[in-house]
Design a protein around this motif. Structure first.
Motif: not given
Length: 489
Positions: A402-420
């Motif tokens: 969503p607007l204003g959310q980092s990929c750290v939080d986007v992935c975390w909210r789906s029980a995943l982790t962001c991998d750059p």
């Protein structure tokens, strides 16, 4: 802790033999202890100064030794010059021989020392550097030209390294590498944790070794004192009267062994709001304490807090120890509004009714840190054209935030982790089409928020500069396109 390390190292050996890596020649250069900065740091140690970074350096050196690498440890600029073959004088002459170290671990102070000593050779060898950086460096602050143009220039940052060359105390953002440390007493036999050998007294130990940390906290502590006997380990300068509340039993600075003995007796370890994000709460929980800490509302950040000002991060700090709040949580960690006496009293009453066993997150055990370091040393290669991607490459899940959310939080909210390291796989026009977005136009720019989608004008943005791929970046006008994967891959 040698017994714990040896036990963990023996457990590693069968695994190591299958994926044997060559012995590396490694330099550990602790710049914070070198020169005038080192003298100031050392002078504070006996007065309650910070020791968290030294814990991390000690555990790093233990890991590399057990993994079989050849270590040189230095805290001297003069010795550094000899070790790397620096040219005499203060000019920009390159070093006088090829660098003999495969890896150099240092900190921001040491990075500046290396830059001065290596001259023109610095850029050639910077891929071998690993920077111990407690609070992290986000990509937007790392690239000097971008940071200068877009308001991210600070005292730290701007070195243009690969973001994963920065190694943090806690997993703040996947843009950097989480190095961590080992909680003291994290490895014990089951017999040592039998209830009868681990009885708790109704005492609280306060986290804060210097008097200034206690300012404005009397009401908070008085509420706690109604239910628990309060103990402190505050440095008391000779001949100066204590300013601590009268109900506090102050032991003065304790040796580590005596401090751990006190924590073993304590029911709760109490945070005052500072220091931020240190190792002590993890060690307290590992000794069977619960950790009570202040919530920050509004969150602390570089915009409103002097400690974080100038640090190369945009993180919003919601409590004294966000890792403990988010990843450990109740019943071990209790986060409260310390200005609300009712909130504090209810938390203390709940803590008194709660029984917990000693708990250490696996990542803060000797085995956890050894596994992580083995992986970093064998699989992270920032030299040449190769990018560091784990082998085998993990399954990519593309999520649009969503607007204003980092990929750290986007992935975390789906029980995943962001991998750059996976951004390159989704940084294409096809990705927008695959997830059902119709782009009126697509641009490729140097922008730490890209790849992303802006609903105003249906603008799709692709990243032009790989150093700016950022899990941490966020903005109220962009929906981030995020490379997520399972935590366990």
């Amino acid at each position: 802790m040698s017994g714990s390390w040896i036990w963990a190292g023996r457990g590693m050996k069968p695994y190591r033999s299958k994926t044997a890596s060559p012995q590396m020649k490694v330099l550990l250069y602790l710049g914070a202890l070198a020169g005038e900065a080192g003298q100031r740091f050392e002078a504070m140690v006996d007065r309650g100064g910070p020791l968290g970074e030294l814990v991390q350096w000690a555990d790093l050196s233990a890991c590399l030794t057990i993994l079989g690498h050849n270590l040189t440890f230095s805290t001297s600029q003069r010795q550094l010059h000899r070790l790397i073959g620096a040219a005499p004088g203060q000019g920009s002459c390159p070093i006088q021989r090829p660098l003999t170290f495969d890896l150099i671990y240092t900190d921001y102070h040491g990075l500046a020392h290396l830059h001065r000593a290596m001259g023109l050779a610095f850029q050639h060898y910077q891929c071998r550097f690993r920077i111990l950086d407690s609070f992290g460096t986000e990509p937007a602050f790392n690239l000097a030209s971008y940071a200068h143009l877009h308001g991210y220039k600070t005292l730290w940052g701007s070195w243009g390294l690969q973001p994963r060359q920065y190694m943090t105390m806690f997993p703040h953002t996947p843009d950097n590498s989480f190095l961590g440390f080992v909680g003291e007493d994290a490895v014990k036999t089951k017999d040592e944790f039998q209830p009868e050998s681990y009885k708790k007294d109704n005492i609280a130990v306060i986290y804060g070794k210097q008097e200034y940390m206690w300012q404005g906290k009397s009401d908070y502590l008085e509420v706690i004192s109604q239910k628990l006997e309060i103990h402190a380990t505050v440095y008391q300068p000779p001949g100066r009267a204590s300013s601590l509340p009268s109900f506090i039993k102050n032991h003065g600075l304790l040796t580590q062994e005596n401090f751990l003995q006190l924590l073993r007796r304590a029911k709760v370890f109490v945070g005052l709001g500072f220091p931020y994000e240190g190792p002590a709460p993890v060690e307290a929980v590992a000794l069977g304490c619960m950790f009570l800490q202040p919530r920050f509302d509004p969150p602390h950040s570089s915009h409103n807090d002097g400690f974080y000002k100038g640090k190369p991060t945009t993180r919003q700090i919601t409590s004294q120890h966000p890792y403990a709040e988010r990843f450990v949580g109740k019943p071990f960690v209790w986060t409260v509004d310390v200005t609300n006496g009712t909130d504090v009293r209810e938390a203390v009453e709940s803590i008194l009714k709660t029984q917990v066993r000693p708990f250490t997150p696996p990542e803060f055990t000797c085995v956890g840190m050894l596994e992580r370091m083995r992986r970093y040393v064998t699989q992270q290669n920032f030299c040449g054209n190769s990018t560091a991607v784990w082998d085998p490459e993990p399954v990519l899940t593309v999520l649009l935030g969503p607007l204003g959310q980092s990929c750290v939080d986007v992935c975390w909210r789906s029980a995943l982790t962001c991998d750059p390291a996976l951004f390159h796989r989704l940084n294409t026009p096809d990705t927008f089409t695959r997830i059902g977005l119709g782009c009126s136009s697509t641009v490729q720019e140097v922008n730490h928020l890209f790849p992303s989608y802006s609903p105003w004008g249906r603008l799709c943005g692709l990243q032009q500069e790989p150093l700016l791929f950022s899990c941490a970046g966020l903005d109220s006008s962009h929906r981030r396109l995020c490379p997520c994967r399972s935590h366990h891959e």
